[in-house]
Scaffold this motif. Structure first.
Motif, PDB file in Angstrom:
ATOM      1  N   TRP A 114      19.611  -6.940   2.800  1.00 40.96           N
ATOM      2  CA  TRP A 114      18.312  -5.707   2.353  1.00 40.96           C
ATOM      3  C   TRP A 114      17.702  -5.526   1.331  1.00 40.96           C
ATOM      4  O   TRP A 114      17.944  -5.751   0.145  1.00 40.96           O
ATOM      5  CB  TRP A 114      19.833  -4.341   2.265  1.00 40.96           C
ATOM      6  N   PRO A 115      16.337  -5.273   1.495  1.00 43.38           N
ATOM      7  CA  PRO A 115      15.803  -5.218   0.501  1.00 43.38           C
ATOM      8  C   PRO A 115      15.736  -4.191  -0.623  1.00 43.38           C
ATOM      9  O   PRO A 115      15.604  -4.825  -1.631  1.00 43.38           O
ATOM     10  CB  PRO A 115      14.409  -5.025   1.128  1.00 43.38           C
ATOM     11  N   PHE A 116      16.268  -3.356   0.048  1.00 46.18           N
ATOM     12  CA  PHE A 116      16.526  -2.071  -0.837  1.00 46.18           C
ATOM     13  C   PHE A 116      17.601  -0.978   0.354  1.00 46.18           C
ATOM     14  O   PHE A 116      17.356  -1.279   1.518  1.00 46.18           O
ATOM     15  CB  PHE A 116      14.688  -0.924  -0.736  1.00 46.18           C
ATOM     16  N   SER A 136      -2.490  -6.251  -5.543  1.00 43.23           N
ATOM     17  CA  SER A 136      -2.971  -7.377  -3.810  1.00 43.23           C
ATOM     18  C   SER A 136      -0.749  -8.093  -3.932  1.00 43.23           C
ATOM     19  O   SER A 136      -0.745  -8.037  -3.060  1.00 43.23           O
ATOM     20  CB  SER A 136      -3.425  -7.818  -3.896  1.00 43.23           C
ATOM     21  N   GLU A 137      -0.391  -8.266  -5.403  1.00 44.44           N
ATOM     22  CA  GLU A 137       1.270  -8.993  -4.853  1.00 44.44           C
ATOM     23  C   GLU A 137       2.264  -7.700  -4.686  1.00 44.44           C
ATOM     24  O   GLU A 137       2.644  -8.327  -4.176  1.00 44.44           O
ATOM     25  CB  GLU A 137       1.156  -9.583  -6.591  1.00 44.44           C
ATOM     26  N   LYS A 138       1.037  -6.608  -5.556  1.00 41.85           N
ATOM     27  CA  LYS A 138       2.386  -5.794  -5.014  1.00 41.85           C
ATOM     28  C   LYS A 138       2.889  -5.635  -3.306  1.00 41.85           C
ATOM     29  O   LYS A 138       3.195  -4.866  -3.132  1.00 41.85           O
ATOM     30  CB  LYS A 138       2.320  -4.035  -6.225  1.00 41.85           C
ATOM     31  N   ASP A 139       1.097  -5.467  -2.973  1.00 45.94           N
ATOM     32  CA  ASP A 139       1.381  -5.172  -1.555  1.00 45.94           C
ATOM     33  C   ASP A 139       2.049  -5.870  -0.619  1.00 45.94           C
ATOM     34  O   ASP A 139       2.899  -5.211   0.230  1.00 45.94           O
ATOM     35  CB  ASP A 139      -0.668  -5.186  -0.990  1.00 45.94           C
ATOM     36  N   GLU A 140       1.615  -7.174  -0.832  1.00 47.09           N
ATOM     37  CA  GLU A 140       2.413  -8.563  -0.069  1.00 47.09           C
ATOM     38  C   GLU A 140       4.096  -7.839  -0.530  1.00 47.09           C
ATOM     39  O   GLU A 140       4.714  -8.348   0.222  1.00 47.09           O
ATOM     40  CB  GLU A 140       2.113  -9.566  -1.033  1.00 47.09           C
ATOM     41  N   LYS A 141       4.630  -7.616  -1.696  1.00 45.73           N
ATOM     42  CA  LYS A 141       5.874  -7.284  -1.761  1.00 45.73           C
ATOM     43  C   LYS A 141       6.427  -6.603  -0.522  1.00 45.73           C
ATOM     44  O   LYS A 141       7.654  -6.206  -0.732  1.00 45.73           O
ATOM     45  CB  LYS A 141       5.767  -7.447  -3.755  1.00 45.73           C
ATOM     46  N   HIS A 144       6.584  -7.101   2.634  1.00 46.70           N
ATOM     47  CA  HIS A 144       7.659  -8.585   2.492  1.00 46.70           C
ATOM     48  C   HIS A 144       8.862  -7.844   2.755  1.00 46.70           C
ATOM     49  O   HIS A 144      10.117  -7.841   4.092  1.00 46.70           O
ATOM     50  CB  HIS A 144       7.229  -9.048   1.661  1.00 46.70           C
ATOM     51  N   ALA A 145       9.119  -6.918   1.890  1.00 44.08           N
ATOM     52  CA  ALA A 145      10.574  -6.099   2.206  1.00 44.08           C
ATOM     53  C   ALA A 145      10.284  -5.069   3.541  1.00 44.08           C
ATOM     54  O   ALA A 145      11.613  -4.498   4.435  1.00 44.08           O
ATOM     55  CB  ALA A 145      10.740  -5.090   0.817  1.00 44.08           C
ATOM     56  N   ALA A 146       9.129  -4.425   3.503  1.00 37.14           N
ATOM     57  CA  ALA A 146       9.132  -3.524   4.828  1.00 37.14           C
ATOM     58  C   ALA A 146       9.368  -4.239   5.800  1.00 37.14           C
ATOM     59  O   ALA A 146      10.198  -4.021   7.193  1.00 37.14           O
ATOM     60  CB  ALA A 146       8.260  -3.032   4.855  1.00 37.14           C
ATOM     61  N   VAL A 147       9.605  -5.779   6.439  1.00 30.19           N
ATOM     62  CA  VAL A 147       9.620  -6.059   7.324  1.00 30.19           C
ATOM     63  C   VAL A 147      10.305  -6.873   7.482  1.00 30.19           C
ATOM     64  O   VAL A 147      11.017  -6.703   8.176  1.00 30.19           O
ATOM     65  CB  VAL A 147       8.530  -7.686   7.009  1.00 30.19           C
TER      66      VAL A 147
END
Length: 299
Positions: A114-116, A136-141, A144-147
């Motif tokens: 689990w990412p969170f 943009s790095e925060k968005d990708e992070k 990624h966690a949501a997926v």
């Protein structure tokens, strides 16, 4: 409640679910026991000439109770269960699970973890926003966690269907409910049990038994059950009989799950005594019966 001794229209409805299934059940029961049922022949339309059961809804349930016997009932219901979407989904879950795991690897989502925490998405985003990286790095992070989170939920649903189907097929003493009802997933040797899946034996268990918590859990499954009852959320509190499926590791393979359940005997449940501290009623003591299946990797 023991189906071998007690049966009522309310229990019948909880197990069988609806009139269509009840009709099928009663007709099959009549074939076994030979009692009389009123039939009529359809005289017009596409189903002209077809014989159907001619009985009102409440009388249908009354007849089921009148002619019920456990040994005949469990055979019929197990066969009816095999024609449900729930069972079909469970039978397909092995191949579905492999597809999902293959997709996981292709997406390079790393370890299945689990990412969170559930309900902590807002906190997760706040922690990401506090990191010294670009927007943009925060968005990708976060993406990624949501997926990962969505896919783990999907994997767990398929895996739980797989587990329930394996349990049903391995144990002929299980009478399943044809429609899922809260607090009753199936009956084992006539007694009702609700299946609960836990991601761990609780944080308190891990804290109390420290580094050796996993080994202790494997050797004392009844203690795992006690902690899960004792530290359950009060909003979902229950002192009902349960079949507890507990993960000691997150990345348990589907083959390992199948092996574990194949070696599980659901005949002699544990008797668990536990205390629960209610917010308004204080500490109360409960006694329940439960089965425990521990899922973990062997290294």
């Amino acid at each position: 409640m023991n189906l071998k001794e007690t049966f009522s229209t309310d229990i019948a409805k909880k197990i069988i679910g609806n009139k269509e299934q009840a009709t099928l059940f009663l007709i099959e029961l009549q074939k076994i026991k030979g009692f009389n049922l009123p039939f009529r022949t359809i005289s017009r339309g596409k189903k002209q000439g077809e014989k159907i059961l001619s009985i009102e809804n409440e009388e249908l349930w009354t007849k089921i109770v009148e002619y019920w016997d456990y040994n005949s009932g469990i055979k019929i219901i197990r066969e009816l269960f095999k024609s449900t979407k729930k069972y079909e989904s469970g039978k397909d879950s092995y191949s579905t699970m492999n597809i999902l795991l293959d997709e996981w690897n292709k997406l390079k989502l790393d370890k299945i973890a689990w990412p969170f925490s559930q309900g902590d998405f807002d906190g997760f985003v706040q922690r990401v926003n506090a990191e010294g990286i670009s927007g943009s790095e925060k968005d990708e992070k976060v993406k990624h966690a949501a997926v990962k989170y969505r896919r783990i939920k999907e994997i767990n649903t398929v895996r739980n269907d797989f587990i329930e189907t394996l349990i049903f097929e391995k144990n002929n003493n299980i009478l399943p409910t044809l429609n899922h009802r809260r607090s009753v997933d199936f009956f084992i040797n006539g007694f009702s049990f609700d299946q609960k899946v836990a991601k761990s034996p609780t944080a308190q268990f891990q804290k109390d038994f420290k580094e050796s918590w996993k080994e202790y859990a494997i050797n004392h499954p009844e203690k795992v059950a006690e902690y899960l009852y004792k530290y359950q959320d009060e909003g979902r509190f229950g002192a009902d009989s349960r079949l507890l499926v507990v993960y000691l590791d997150e990345d348990v393979s589907i083959n390992r799950i199948a092996e574990t359940i194949q070696n599980t005997d659901l005949n002699n449940p544990y008797e668990i005594n536990f205390e629960y501290k209610h917010k308004t009623h204080g500490i109360k003591t409960y006694k329940v019966k439960c089965f425990v299946i521990l899922l973990y990797t062997i290294k």
